[in-house]
Design an enzyme around this catalytic site. Sequence first.
Site, short mmCIF file in Angstrom:
data_model
loop_
_atom_site.label_atom_id
_atom_site.label_comp_id
_atom_site.label_asym_id
_atom_site.label_seq_id
_atom_site.Cartn_x
_atom_site.Cartn_y
_atom_site.Cartn_z
N GLY A 164 49.63 34.53 23.09
CA GLY A 164 49.26 35.89 23.49
C GLY A 164 48.03 36.40 22.77
CE LYS A 165 44.04 32.04 20.89
NZ LYS A 165 43.08 31.13 21.31
CB CYS A 189 43.11 37.21 49.74
SG CYS A 189 41.56 36.34 50.01
CG LEU A 190 46.56 32.56 52.72
CD1 LEU A 190 45.50 31.93 53.62
CD2 LEU A 190 47.30 31.48 51.96
N GLY A 191 47.17 36.55 52.43
CA GLY A 191 48.28 37.36 52.96
C GLY A 191 47.84 38.22 54.13
CG HIS A 243 41.83 38.84 45.58
ND1 HIS A 243 43.02 38.13 45.63
CD2 HIS A 243 40.92 38.10 46.22
CE1 HIS A 243 42.80 36.99 46.26
NE2 HIS A 243 41.54 36.93 46.63
CD GLU A 263 45.17 40.27 43.74
OE1 GLU A 263 45.05 41.16 44.62
OE2 GLU A 263 45.00 39.05 43.97
#
Length: 568
Positions: A26-27, A392-394, A526, A528
């Site tokens: 988790g750096k 996108c692909l969705g 995207h 997200e």
Amino acid sequence: MTTPKRDRDNPTRHIFITGGVASSLGKGIASASIGRLLINMGFRVRIQKLDPYLNVDPGTMNPFQHGEVYVTDDGAETDLDLGHYERFLNQPCSKHSTVTAGSIYQTVIQKERAGKYNGGTVQVIPHVTDQIKETIRALDAPDVDVVISEVGGTVGDIEGLPFMEAVRQFAHETGRAYTCFVHLAYIPFIRAAGEIKTKPAQHSVQKLREIGIIPDFMMCRSEKGLTKDVREKLSLFCNVETANVIDLADVPVSVYEVPQVLVKQDVHTLLCKRLGLPARECDMKAWDLMVSHIKKPKDTVTIALVGKYINHQDAYKSVTESIDHAAFSHLLKANIVRIESDSLEKDDAWMEKLKGIDGIVVPGGFGKRGFEGKLRAIRFARESGVPYLGLCLGMQAASIEFARNVLGLADANSTEMNEKSKDPIIVLMDSQRDVVQIGGTMRLGTYPCTLTKKTSRTSRCYKEVDVVLERHRHRYEFNNAYRQQFEQAGMQFTGLYIPDAAAPDNSLVEIIELKDHPFFLATQAHPEFKSSPVEPHPLFRGFLGAAWKHKTKGQVDGEGMHTISAEG
Ligand code: GLN
């Protein structure tokens, strides 16, 4: 708050984060959390990842191996740690935030071919290390108070050595007073002995010292917290002040608690002291409020994520994070069920898997495998009124599903999946036709999208603005020849990229939305990549609200619900 201008006596400060003992500690989260604290103190921060592998960028790397590929506004395909940076800092990174050994070598070799080294022998030291220092320096600007550079990998890795040497030199040249090393190491708990052990961390610090790097801070990742004895032992053997030995035990609920964990140990003040920065109040109000929402959800919604790379924790990192952000802005907890899309193809009882689901997301992806399973999930969402969000692909898949099952075009497909499809609903973009190299050649980065219908759900989600900016990473697009047929059957094109207002036929479909469905919305972009916990993305927010409405059978209308305040 004003910060004095940079000069020789007040240069940009640099923090380098290294890792020891094991990878995946988790750096990225630790680096991003430090960034958050500095921002909350009013400092102007830039952050970057130095990755020692030889790929020029992670764009061609398989998500099974490396997790998701993140995309910046300016179109760089990057390591997923940049996602953590943007989410924690709530500010965009650029292509300067991503440096790989491959990109460094590529530049050095290009310079050599261009005769820039005057016939000298080109070597790792000084040419590669100089190039690394130059890229670190690229973030260093008059309006930047602190640059945080995370060095990927673990100390002791052969490929990491040029980076370690470069940051050592960088600190020496910049002045130790203005640079600070934070070493994040794993402190294992040995069950049989019932103890946590510091030896591996000590050895990793020795490795750093061999290179000439002396850490100023130790951040200790462990399952259990550090005892006073352990802290003192680490302090003595690693040559780090006891107060600078920071306990980063696993957080109980969410990674967004990490900045709070650091503040409790006064890391913000200690860092300022170490770097000669004025100690300021660290305003955690908005952040604390957000974390309090994560901890007290009122209800749970179940979201199915139907994709190909389900077995890799981080393959859809930004998607799952965005679902979470939106969920906690509604005071909900999202229970994300990952469904491998192939499994929906083979299994007779495939529909069982989607029972009790409040919303379905089909994320981005490439290639044929599992594609038909995605279409099944989308059909299920469309026909049974379950909220659907396509990314996108969705979006491409949602269009194909609609063409097959509503328009009756049985052979409808994307030419990515079937080049000979009789009804190519999704086709290669014109700009992609002559592309030969696969790395860095997709339609990448931010493009404006015009929202075409004020009354659409899309516009409502985006608060009725005219144009939104979203990031992209794709080669295929909706085939405009089918637009009319789709519209006549109830599919709306609510977002378009219009490169030339005089030639609207050349626009690209960016967002589609089904009429007469509680929430069926899909985007070529995207979104997200543009969500943060303090500012959830509007499409995810709308989707989660609809999922909640679905779960409560319409009793709660998610759209108007409480939102945590975005940062001003
Ligand atoms: N494979 C599709 C394309 O290249 C979708 C890409 C994606 O989902 N990122 O257009």
